[in-house]
Design a protein around this motif. Structure first.
Motif, mmCIF file in Angstrom:
data_model
loop_
_atom_site.group_PDB
_atom_site.id
_atom_site.type_symbol
_atom_site.label_atom_id
_atom_site.label_comp_id
_atom_site.label_asym_id
_atom_site.label_seq_id
_atom_site.Cartn_x
_atom_site.Cartn_y
_atom_site.Cartn_z
ATOM 1 N N ALA A 59 115.674 -7.488 119.872
ATOM 2 C CA ALA A 59 114.634 -7.968 120.776
ATOM 3 C C ALA A 59 113.320 -7.250 120.526
ATOM 4 C CB ALA A 59 115.058 -7.782 122.234
ATOM 5 N N LEU A 60 112.233 -7.918 120.899
ATOM 6 C CA LEU A 60 110.889 -7.349 120.867
ATOM 7 C C LEU A 60 110.214 -7.677 122.189
ATOM 8 C CD1 LEU A 60 108.355 -6.114 119.526
ATOM 9 C CD2 LEU A 60 107.845 -8.386 118.616
ATOM 10 N N ASN A 61 109.620 -6.657 122.824
ATOM 11 C CA ASN A 61 108.920 -6.847 124.077
ATOM 12 C C ASN A 61 107.586 -6.109 124.018
ATOM 13 O OD1 ASN A 61 110.872 -8.250 126.089
ATOM 14 N ND2 ASN A 61 112.122 -6.684 125.099
ATOM 15 N N LEU A 62 106.520 -6.843 124.348
ATOM 16 C CA LEU A 62 105.181 -6.284 124.437
ATOM 17 C C LEU A 62 104.753 -6.389 125.899
ATOM 18 C CD1 LEU A 62 103.634 -8.090 121.325
ATOM 19 C CD2 LEU A 62 104.765 -5.864 121.392
ATOM 20 N N HIS A 63 104.423 -5.267 126.511
ATOM 21 C CA HIS A 63 104.111 -5.246 127.935
ATOM 22 C C HIS A 63 102.619 -5.000 128.157
ATOM 23 C CE1 HIS A 63 108.368 -5.218 129.025
ATOM 24 N NE2 HIS A 63 108.554 -4.328 128.061
ATOM 25 N N ARG A 64 102.107 -5.701 129.196
ATOM 26 C CA ARG A 64 100.704 -5.576 129.606
ATOM 27 C C ARG A 64 99.772 -5.832 128.416
ATOM 28 N NH1 ARG A 64 103.005 -1.019 131.404
ATOM 29 N NH2 ARG A 64 101.569 0.373 130.278
ATOM 30 N N LEU A 65 100.062 -6.907 127.727
ATOM 31 C CA LEU A 65 99.325 -7.258 126.515
ATOM 32 C C LEU A 65 97.987 -7.892 126.880
ATOM 33 C CD1 LEU A 65 99.394 -7.630 123.385
ATOM 34 C CD2 LEU A 65 100.464 -9.854 123.802
ATOM 35 N N LYS A 66 96.933 -7.450 126.205
ATOM 36 C CA LYS A 66 95.596 -8.017 126.401
ATOM 37 C C LYS A 66 94.983 -8.299 125.032
ATOM 38 C CE LYS A 66 94.558 -5.852 130.851
ATOM 39 N NZ LYS A 66 93.600 -4.996 131.604
ATOM 40 N N MET A 67 94.356 -9.471 124.912
ATOM 41 C CA MET A 67 93.727 -9.860 123.650
ATOM 42 C C MET A 67 92.340 -10.410 123.935
ATOM 43 S SD MET A 67 96.849 -11.653 121.512
ATOM 44 C CE MET A 67 97.334 -12.754 122.854
ATOM 45 N N GLN A 68 91.398 -10.047 123.090
ATOM 46 C CA GLN A 68 90.037 -10.565 123.182
ATOM 47 C C GLN A 68 89.617 -11.075 121.810
ATOM 48 O OE1 GLN A 68 90.233 -6.927 124.052
ATOM 49 N NE2 GLN A 68 91.140 -7.621 125.975
ATOM 50 N N LEU A 69 88.938 -12.214 121.811
ATOM 51 C CA LEU A 69 88.410 -12.792 120.584
ATOM 52 C C LEU A 69 86.996 -13.280 120.878
ATOM 53 C CD1 LEU A 69 88.864 -13.779 117.636
ATOM 54 C CD2 LEU A 69 89.636 -15.949 118.614
ATOM 55 N N ALA A 70 86.070 -12.972 119.984
ATOM 56 C CA ALA A 70 84.681 -13.368 120.195
ATOM 57 C C ALA A 70 84.089 -13.852 118.879
ATOM 58 C CB ALA A 70 83.861 -12.204 120.745
ATOM 59 N N MET A 71 83.200 -14.822 118.982
ATOM 60 C CA MET A 71 82.470 -15.334 117.829
ATOM 61 C C MET A 71 81.017 -15.531 118.238
ATOM 62 S SD MET A 71 80.837 -18.103 116.344
ATOM 63 C CE MET A 71 81.417 -19.547 117.220
ATOM 64 N N LYS A 72 80.114 -15.171 117.334
ATOM 65 C CA LYS A 72 78.696 -15.325 117.623
ATOM 66 C C LYS A 72 77.951 -15.631 116.334
ATOM 67 C CE LYS A 72 74.821 -13.033 119.952
ATOM 68 N NZ LYS A 72 74.372 -11.796 120.645
ATOM 69 N N ASP A 73 77.078 -16.637 116.402
ATOM 70 C CA ASP A 73 76.162 -16.892 115.297
ATOM 71 C C ASP A 73 74.759 -17.020 115.859
ATOM 72 O OD1 ASP A 73 76.044 -19.423 116.418
ATOM 73 O OD2 ASP A 73 77.303 -20.361 114.890
ATOM 74 N N GLN A 74 73.867 -17.636 115.131
ATOM 75 C CA GLN A 74 72.477 -17.671 115.559
ATOM 76 C C GLN A 74 72.282 -18.426 116.870
ATOM 77 O OE1 GLN A 74 70.214 -19.249 112.278
ATOM 78 N NE2 GLN A 74 70.319 -17.344 111.106
ATOM 79 N N GLN A 75 73.171 -19.382 117.168
ATOM 80 C CA GLN A 75 72.953 -20.216 118.349
ATOM 81 C C GLN A 75 74.143 -20.258 119.298
ATOM 82 O OE1 GLN A 75 71.742 -24.066 116.709
ATOM 83 N NE2 GLN A 75 69.622 -23.563 117.170
ATOM 84 N N THR A 76 75.334 -20.002 118.826
ATOM 85 C CA THR A 76 76.512 -20.210 119.662
ATOM 86 C C THR A 76 77.274 -18.914 119.890
ATOM 87 O OG1 THR A 76 77.884 -20.759 117.742
ATOM 88 C CG2 THR A 76 76.749 -22.578 118.849
ATOM 89 N N GLU A 77 78.037 -18.917 121.000
ATOM 90 C CA GLU A 77 78.898 -17.794 121.334
ATOM 91 C C GLU A 77 80.236 -18.333 121.832
ATOM 92 O OE1 GLU A 77 77.184 -15.115 124.127
ATOM 93 O OE2 GLU A 77 75.266 -14.961 123.077
ATOM 94 N N LEU A 78 81.316 -17.682 121.403
ATOM 95 C CA LEU A 78 82.655 -18.024 121.847
ATOM 96 C C LEU A 78 83.357 -16.751 122.269
ATOM 97 C CD1 LEU A 78 85.097 -19.998 122.125
ATOM 98 C CD2 LEU A 78 85.663 -19.404 119.759
ATOM 99 N N ALA A 79 83.971 -16.788 123.443
ATOM 100 C CA ALA A 79 84.719 -15.627 123.939
ATOM 101 C C ALA A 79 86.043 -16.106 124.507
ATOM 102 C CB ALA A 79 83.926 -14.885 125.002
#
Length: 775
Positions: free
Chosen positions: A294-314
């Motif tokens: 078994a594999l268990n990951l507890h209290r997992l948090k992930m962030q992903l962000a993208m930014k260019d000259q005009q747009t932003e993704l979070a």
């Protein structure tokens, strides 16, 4: 007596030194075939793998007992495929357990130029896991030092379909049994891709950590990890990656009897530039638990962000526990995912709550999500359109594919959506959208009383078409745009390379039915537009009000439209429009003018006509007709017509002229003629009343040319008088000719009678001849 001067003592010391030297050094020069064969046999018996030692296998005792092996190759289990190879292996053993013959304890391992081929199978298992299981109780591992010099590691992941090669790897694990001094250092190069000569991506590896090996617990503790991978050079063109790097920080505890991996405060951060987009992400795992099953990951948090000259993704994800009985499948019952996309043109906010399943490390499945979100667009500046959806989705990170199927509410109305996206860098969409009703009026720009709703000089806002690559179908039961309602709107769309085609495009609009196609090609400069439509049973008044801002006509119309135009503004489209429009109206009216009243007035006051312009009729004045037919040819924004034909019972209308859409002006001439069978208009029989429409298209001035009507009447009267004179002259000439003919006939008769009398008289005066004598 000084022992240093004692000959026996010196001889004893020399003897011990010589024996030690022989025991420690002699094995370097004497190869043991028996030892080599014993090692090969033992390995194959324990692991089922074949060990080939083409070099030497030696045992030395000084300075510590060690086993030396050169040029050794290890196969896969029960297979001849090479798993590992090393030019030189040195295994240092602990002396006392070896002398006591109780057990063999491995104290240190040093390997020069090893090559290791690691494979993760499709089921998620590694090809070295059998080596982690203890097989010989007489050999124990109590490592204090582990060293790899210039190692090469090839990792082929059949699980996710990727290959990684690590070369020139130097790995040092020193003083592992010391609770304070244990250290790890690592350095090397990494390449991603199946072809080592042309890898997809290259990078450098550096790392260090504090380490401690607990022999009794068979556990390796790694603390204060500082592990970095930094891109070197350019990636392959398909990846378009620059300045990519990975950083790992945290703590790990690794044990293998049984397999157990735990960790705390583990954090992995990534960043890269891809095709001008700056990407960054971070995974925080406060607690890791990995066992054989078994594999268990507890209290997992992930962030992903993208930014260019005009747009932003979070993207932010919070998962209480992600785990599974098999490493190829992980699940959580409650994942919270927040997505925010922002650009100058639009903004999207999403909040997911869903069970989440992770397959093979790269396939994410949202089995039953609840989605709340809102969408804003600069073309709809007065608020955000909200939606609440339920559905399921799949995200394939490796192949860059997203599938979402949802049902729910869009702005309070029922909606069903199917969205497929491929290629995160240059998205390609497939979509099906079915909305019961969409009222955009509350979100459209505010319009003050009396102001124009459209700025014809403003640039057309086609930003959304620049990068759009999509195919699909859209259906909207009712679309509301301020005062305009479009029902049963249905279209199939193809958008690619800045070109949008809607074909077929159908709707119920202006109380009639529309069928056809539309096209926008923004790749051309200026932008190209084309509209091909057949509109059946339309309310022509509403249509013309919206299209050319005119309400002069009413009735039910059939239109056939084939128009093309180019331009970046609505005013450009008006000036460049070209094509044809065929109009057929039934049971309608022309507003603002009462032509029958004009003809009736002209008939009653025909003697008083003076050619002056008649004042404009009342706004409620109209000319009703039973049928109207016309064809307009558009060229450079000017619509020309020469075949207008209107039937209106007591009159008929014919016309020709031009409508300048660019300037918004009309110059049109109609000819009104009365029905001769209407007694009230009998005085106008054969006459035509010219009527002109000129000026602004939405408020033209009309003029009835009574002087022309008077001229026609005078000409008619003169023609009738001339006809009467000619008739009298004709009759007089005929009478004269008749009298002359009668005179001549009488003369001929009298002459004939005289001649007959003369002949009779002559015959009576002639003597009778005597009879002759017989012979």
């Amino acid at each position: 007596m000084d022992w240093r001067h004692s000959r026996p003592v010196r001889i004893l010391i020399l003897l011990l030194f010589t024996l030690s030297l022989l025991l420690g050094v002699l094995p370097y020069f004497l190869s043991s075939d028996a030892l080599r064969q014993q090692i090969i046999t033992q390995v194959e018996s324990d692991t089922g793998r074949k060990l080939n030692i083409s070099g030497r296998a030696q045992l030395v005792l000084l300075p510590r007992p060690a086993l030396l092996v050169s040029n050794a190759t290890l196969s896969e289990p029960n297979d001849s495929t090479i798993f590992a190879h090393a030019d030189r292996i040195k295994v240092v053993l602990r002396l006392w357990p070896l002398l006591s013959q109780q057990e063999t304890v491995v104290h240190a391992i040093e390997i020069d130029e090893p090559e290791l081929n690691i494979v993760r199978n499709e089921n998620g298992a590694y090809n070295f896991e059998d080596l982690l299981r203890p097989r010989n109780d007489k050999i124990k591992v109590a490592l204090d030092n582990l060293t790899f010099n210039q190692a090469r590691l090839s990792w082929k992941d059949e699980f996710i379909g990727e290959a990684v090669t690590i070369s020139a790897l130097d790995l040092r694990m020193s003083e592992l049994t010391d609770p304070k001094k244990g250290q790890l250092s690592i350095g090397g190069h990494i390449a991603i891709g199946d072809d080592p000569k042309q890898p997809l991506w290259l990078g450098n590896i550096t790392g260090e950590a504090a380490m401690r090996y607990l022999e009794k617990e068979r556990t390796l503790r790694v603390a204060d990890i500082q592990f970095d991978i930094v891109q070197s050079g350019e990636s392959a063109p398909d990846w378009q990656l620059k300045q990519a790097q990975l950083q790992a920080r945290g703590n790990l505890n690794y044990g293998w009897a049984p397999l157990k991996l735990t960790g705390g405060d583990m954090s992995v951060a990534i960043s890269a530039v891809r095709a001008g987009q700056h990407w960054s992400g971070q995974v925080d795992v406060p607690e890791i638990k990995l066992t054989d099953s078994a594999l268990n990951l507890h209290r997992l948090k992930m962030q992903l962000a993208m930014k260019d000259q005009q747009t932003e993704l979070a993207v932010n994800t919070s998962i209480p526990t992600l785990g599974g009985a098999h490493r190829s499948f992980l699940r959580t019952n409650n994942a919270q995912i927040n997505v925010r996309y922002k650009s100058p043109q639009q903004q999207l906010n999403l909040q997911y709550n869903s069970p989440l399943e992770l397959y093979r490390g790269s396939l994410i499945r949202l089995a039953d999500y609840k989605l709340n979100g809102n969408y804003t667009n600069r073309s709809l500046p007065r608020g955000a359109i909200r939606f609440e959806l339920d559905g399921r989705g799949d995200l394939d990170l490796r192949n860059e594919i997203l599938n979402l199927e949802s049902t729910g509410k869009l702005d309070g109305e029922n909606v069903t959506t199917q969205i497929n996206m491929e290629n995160f860098l240059a998205p390609q969409y497939r979509l099906n959208l079915d909305v019961a009703k969409l009222d955009l009026t509350p979100y459209l720009p505010a319009v003050t009383a009396g102001a124009k709703t459209v700025d014809h000089a403003a640039q057309l806002d086609l930003w959304w078409l620049k990068e759009l690559n999509a195919i699909g179908a859209i259906r909207i039961g009712e679309l509301v745009l301020q005062n305009m309602h479009v029902d049963d709107l249905s279209m199939k769309l193809i958008a690619r390379n800045q070109r949008l085609v809607l074909d077929p495009l159908s709707a119920t609009i202006y109380e009639g039915r529309l069928n056809g196609r539309a096209e926008i090609d923004a790749s051309k400069k200026p932008v190209y537009f084309r509209l091909e439509q057949v509109l059946s049973n339309m309310n022509i008044n509403t249509l013309l009000t919206d299209v050319i801002d005119s309400s002069r006509f009413e009735g039910r119309s059939n239109l056939t439209i084939d128009i093309a135009a180019v331009g970046n503004k609505l005013s450009d489209l008006r000036h460049t429009a070209g094509g044809t429009v065929r109009v057929s109206l039934k049971q309608g009216a022309i507003r603002g003018i009462d032509i029958p009243a004009l003809l009736n007035s002209a008939s009653q006051q025909i003697k008083l006509m003076n050619g002056q312009i008649t004042p404009s009729a009342q706004k409620d004045a109209r000319t009703q007709f039973s049928a109207l037919n016309a064809t307009f040819n558009l060229k450079h924004g000017v619509a020309s017509n020469n075949d207008l034909n209107v039937s209106a019972g007591i009159l008929r209308l014919a016309g020709a002229g031009q409508i300048d859409l660019g300037r918004g002006e009309i110059d049109y001439r109609m000819q009104a003629s009365a029905n001769s069978q209407v007694s009230a208009l009998s005085g106008l029989a054969g006459l035509v009343l010219p009527i002109s429409f000129t000026g602004p298209l939405n408020a033209p001035v009309y003029k009835a040319d009574y002087s022309s009507l008077k001229e026609q009447l005078v000409a008619k009267q003169q023609a009738e008088a001339a006809a009467r004179v000619r008739e009298a002259e004709r009759k007089a000439a005929a009478a004269k000719a008749k009298a002359e003919a009668e005179r001549k006939a009488a003369e001929r008769k009298a002459a004939a009678e005289r001649k007959a009398a003369q002949q009779k008289a002559k015959a009576a005066a002639k003597p009778t001849p005597k009879p002759s004598k017989p012979r």
